[in-house]
Design a protein around this motif. Structure first.
Motif, mmCIF file in Angstrom:
data_model
loop_
_atom_site.group_PDB
_atom_site.id
_atom_site.type_symbol
_atom_site.label_atom_id
_atom_site.label_comp_id
_atom_site.label_asym_id
_atom_site.label_seq_id
_atom_site.Cartn_x
_atom_site.Cartn_y
_atom_site.Cartn_z
ATOM 1 N N ALA A 24 -42.037 -53.928 -6.907
ATOM 2 C CA ALA A 24 -41.607 -52.861 -8.380
ATOM 3 C C ALA A 24 -40.127 -52.416 -7.599
ATOM 4 O O ALA A 24 -39.331 -52.753 -8.717
ATOM 5 N N TRP A 25 -39.702 -53.154 -6.082
ATOM 6 C CA TRP A 25 -38.598 -53.324 -6.570
ATOM 7 C C TRP A 25 -37.225 -53.612 -6.827
ATOM 8 O O TRP A 25 -36.224 -54.054 -6.976
ATOM 9 N N LEU A 26 -38.053 -55.124 -6.425
ATOM 10 C CA LEU A 26 -36.877 -56.309 -7.279
ATOM 11 C C LEU A 26 -37.143 -56.246 -8.848
ATOM 12 O O LEU A 26 -36.336 -56.467 -9.455
ATOM 13 N N LEU A 27 -37.895 -55.436 -9.723
ATOM 14 C CA LEU A 27 -38.091 -55.393 -10.924
ATOM 15 C C LEU A 27 -37.118 -54.635 -10.646
ATOM 16 O O LEU A 27 -36.653 -54.583 -12.013
ATOM 17 N N LEU A 28 -36.977 -53.637 -10.086
ATOM 18 C CA LEU A 28 -36.107 -51.806 -10.483
ATOM 19 C C LEU A 28 -34.314 -52.776 -10.603
ATOM 20 O O LEU A 28 -33.276 -52.654 -10.857
ATOM 21 N N TRP A 29 -34.214 -53.273 -9.605
ATOM 22 C CA TRP A 29 -33.108 -53.904 -8.986
ATOM 23 C C TRP A 29 -32.274 -55.454 -10.312
ATOM 24 O O TRP A 29 -31.425 -55.097 -10.259
ATOM 25 N N GLY A 30 -33.662 -56.093 -10.341
ATOM 26 C CA GLY A 30 -32.952 -56.870 -12.026
ATOM 27 C C GLY A 30 -32.968 -56.054 -13.158
ATOM 28 O O GLY A 30 -31.861 -56.102 -13.827
ATOM 29 N N LEU A 31 -33.746 -54.428 -13.347
ATOM 30 C CA LEU A 31 -33.347 -53.976 -14.024
ATOM 31 C C LEU A 31 -32.167 -53.695 -14.482
ATOM 32 O O LEU A 31 -31.392 -53.216 -15.780
ATOM 33 N N PHE A 46 -12.332 -52.641 -13.105
ATOM 34 C CA PHE A 46 -12.684 -52.642 -11.639
ATOM 35 C C PHE A 46 -14.298 -52.378 -11.231
ATOM 36 O O PHE A 46 -15.202 -53.015 -10.608
ATOM 37 N N GLY A 47 -14.400 -51.195 -12.457
ATOM 38 C CA GLY A 47 -16.513 -51.342 -12.218
ATOM 39 C C GLY A 47 -16.728 -52.692 -12.379
ATOM 40 O O GLY A 47 -17.624 -52.613 -12.174
ATOM 41 N N TYR A 48 -16.870 -52.919 -13.825
ATOM 42 C CA TYR A 48 -16.794 -54.449 -14.642
ATOM 43 C C TYR A 48 -16.806 -55.074 -12.730
ATOM 44 O O TYR A 48 -17.788 -56.124 -12.874
ATOM 45 N N PHE A 49 -16.151 -55.417 -12.350
ATOM 46 C CA PHE A 49 -15.494 -56.086 -11.303
ATOM 47 C C PHE A 49 -16.797 -55.895 -9.879
ATOM 48 O O PHE A 49 -16.981 -57.018 -9.593
ATOM 49 N N GLY A 50 -17.265 -54.814 -9.642
ATOM 50 C CA GLY A 50 -18.037 -54.240 -8.711
ATOM 51 C C GLY A 50 -19.571 -55.090 -8.907
ATOM 52 O O GLY A 50 -19.986 -55.451 -8.174
ATOM 53 N N HIS A 51 -19.337 -54.822 -10.153
ATOM 54 C CA HIS A 51 -20.445 -55.068 -10.866
ATOM 55 C C HIS A 51 -20.669 -56.679 -10.725
ATOM 56 O O HIS A 51 -22.078 -57.390 -10.645
ATOM 57 N N MET A 52 -20.022 -57.615 -11.006
ATOM 58 C CA MET A 52 -19.985 -59.385 -11.221
ATOM 59 C C MET A 52 -19.485 -59.571 -9.514
ATOM 60 O O MET A 52 -20.843 -60.329 -9.684
ATOM 61 N N TRP A 53 -19.788 -58.900 -8.398
ATOM 62 C CA TRP A 53 -20.019 -58.983 -6.907
ATOM 63 C C TRP A 53 -21.453 -59.517 -6.382
ATOM 64 O O TRP A 53 -21.753 -59.801 -6.024
ATOM 65 N N LEU A 65 -24.433 -59.339 -9.001
ATOM 66 C CA LEU A 65 -24.937 -59.674 -10.293
ATOM 67 C C LEU A 65 -25.383 -61.256 -9.860
ATOM 68 O O LEU A 65 -26.603 -61.240 -9.813
ATOM 69 N N TYR A 66 -24.588 -61.796 -9.825
ATOM 70 C CA TYR A 66 -24.772 -64.147 -9.726
ATOM 71 C C TYR A 66 -25.090 -63.698 -8.698
ATOM 72 O O TYR A 66 -26.041 -64.624 -8.621
ATOM 73 N N SER A 67 -25.060 -63.335 -7.796
ATOM 74 C CA SER A 67 -25.447 -63.711 -5.977
ATOM 75 C C SER A 67 -26.912 -63.044 -6.198
ATOM 76 O O SER A 67 -27.497 -63.683 -5.226
#
Length: 398
Positions: free
Chosen positions: A311-318, A224-231, A233-235
């Motif tokens: 920097a925000w977008l790079l940190l978010w992407g990382l 379920f942690g992975y499910f939250g991650h997938m909500w 990631l691709y969006s």
């Protein structure tokens, strides 16, 4: 890692994974060009992306149920899927406004990606039974970098979406064909340079794995942690060019989108190194919490000075991608041994189905409301995922 493994194996698999998964967002990177040339509506972004995701969900289940990577040599499955996916993607360059056919071809690419990404992981797991966590970090990092590549190629293609090169190709066609060629080369590299791994007996997908996901506390926490991650990631990957376009224009949007997504490769590989000291659960939780914070702070950071914005977008992407290898490792570790493969198959399929719903919701929401009102809701997935992960830490402290 086992010393008997030839040194070239992991680099070849990583490069092939990178090449094959570059097909994932090949059209997203050039969709603004197609929208202008074909007069496509803004909703086309959601439709095209959803087609790939649904294709991957379908392909994952079909490949697992038919046990194709067990019945046939995995390197050959990888090869043929890479070649066919490259052909389906390359055919898009010949289209001229046929949006329905574009969607069908993107679904086909997504379906065939099920023979590239998961099968590439299976090949790696067969060779690296020890040190798999570190190998997963590098492999999923390659997937993330492959996802970013089309944006980088679009930036290199330059402006002038309506112009043609000496070969008579428009910039968007160059990107599509370049990605297709790269994917085909990746399939050939795996077939030629990676010896056949040790063959497993192959275990059919078992429906009782679904019950195990719900019944086992620690397994439920990681899945379920992975499910939250997938909500999230691709969006985020789909919305990144729209976010970048609030501050930049032209090829600069593709450049920033490329680096923001590519930063996730560093998050995956770096997380794999940190696991040795802190453990997968702590690394995954830290990255999931950081990406959630990036969501929640977006209304203020959208208006921040440009260096802070970047920097925000790079940190978010990382961090949005960096937790992915650890969720895979946690799920494999916490699943009952007799249904590990089934659990991974079902969790992967459900996770990508969640991404379909999320993409449809957020792309359409971004057309109706300002991004400052839309982006914070991406945090719903990570926050629920963090809540679901509590048994991983509570049981460890007991």
């Amino acid at each position: 890692m086992a010393t008997s493994v030839p040194r070239r194996i992991l680099p070849v698999i990583v490069l092939s994974q990178f090449a094959g998964t570059s097909l994932w967002f090949a059209v997203n990177a050039v969709l603004p060009d197609l929208q202008r040339a074909w007069s496509l509506p803004p909703a086309a972004l959601a439709t095209v992306t959803t087609a790939v995701q649904l294709g991957f969900v379908t392909g994952t289940l079909v490949f697992a149920l038919l046990m194709l990577a067990d019945r046939f040599r995995p390197t050959r499955v990888f090869l043929w899927c890479a070649l066919l996916a490259a052909l389906a993607n390359g055919a898009i360059a010949a289209l001229d406004g046929q949006f329905t056919l574009l969607v069908v071809l993107r679904f086909a690419v997504g379906f065939l990606l099920a023979g590239i990404y998961p099968v590439g992981m299976k090949i790696a797991a067969s060779w690296y039974r020890e040190g798999l966590g570190a190998a997963l970090g590098v492999l999923i990092g390659a997937l993330v970098l492959g996802t970013a590549l089309p944006h980088g190629l679009r930036a290199l293609a330059g402006e002038g979406a309506g112009g043609s090169t000496a070969a008579g190709l428009q910039p968007w066609q160059q990107v599509v064909l370049s990605v297709s060629l790269l994917a085909a080369l990746g399939g050939l590299a795996t077939a030629w340079l990676v010896p056949e791994p040790v063959r497993g007996s192959g275990v059919p997908v078992r429906l009782r794995a679904l019950a195990a996901i719900w019944r086992e506390r620690r397994l439920r926490g990681s899945v379920f942690g992975y499910f939250g991650h997938m909500w999230e990631l691709y969006s985020l990957y789909v919305l990144l060019p729209l976010v970048a376009a609030t501050r930049f224009a032209g090829t600069a949007v593709s450049v920033l989108s490329f680096w923001a997504i590519a930063a996730g490769a560093l998050g995956c590989a770096g997380g794999g190194l940190l696991v040795r000291r802190f453990g997968s659960a702590h690394v995954a939780r830290s990255q999931l919490a950081t990406s959630a914070a990036c969501c929640l702070l977006s209304p203020w950071l959208l208006a921040a000075p440009t260096p802070v914005f970047i920097a925000w977008l790079l940190l978010w992407g990382l961090t949005v991608a960096g937790d992915s290898p650890q969720f895979s490792a946690l799920t494999a570790r916490n699943a009952p041994p007799q249904v590990v493969g089934s659990v991974l198959t079902f969790s992967n399929s459900i996770g990508f189905a969640i991404s379909v719903a999320s993409i449809e919701l957020f792309v359409r929401a971004a057309q109706a409301w300002p991004l400052a009102q839309v982006l914070p809701w991406l945090a719903a997935g990570p926050l629920l995922g963090l809540l679901a992960m509590r048994p991983l830490f509570r049981d460890a402290a007991a």
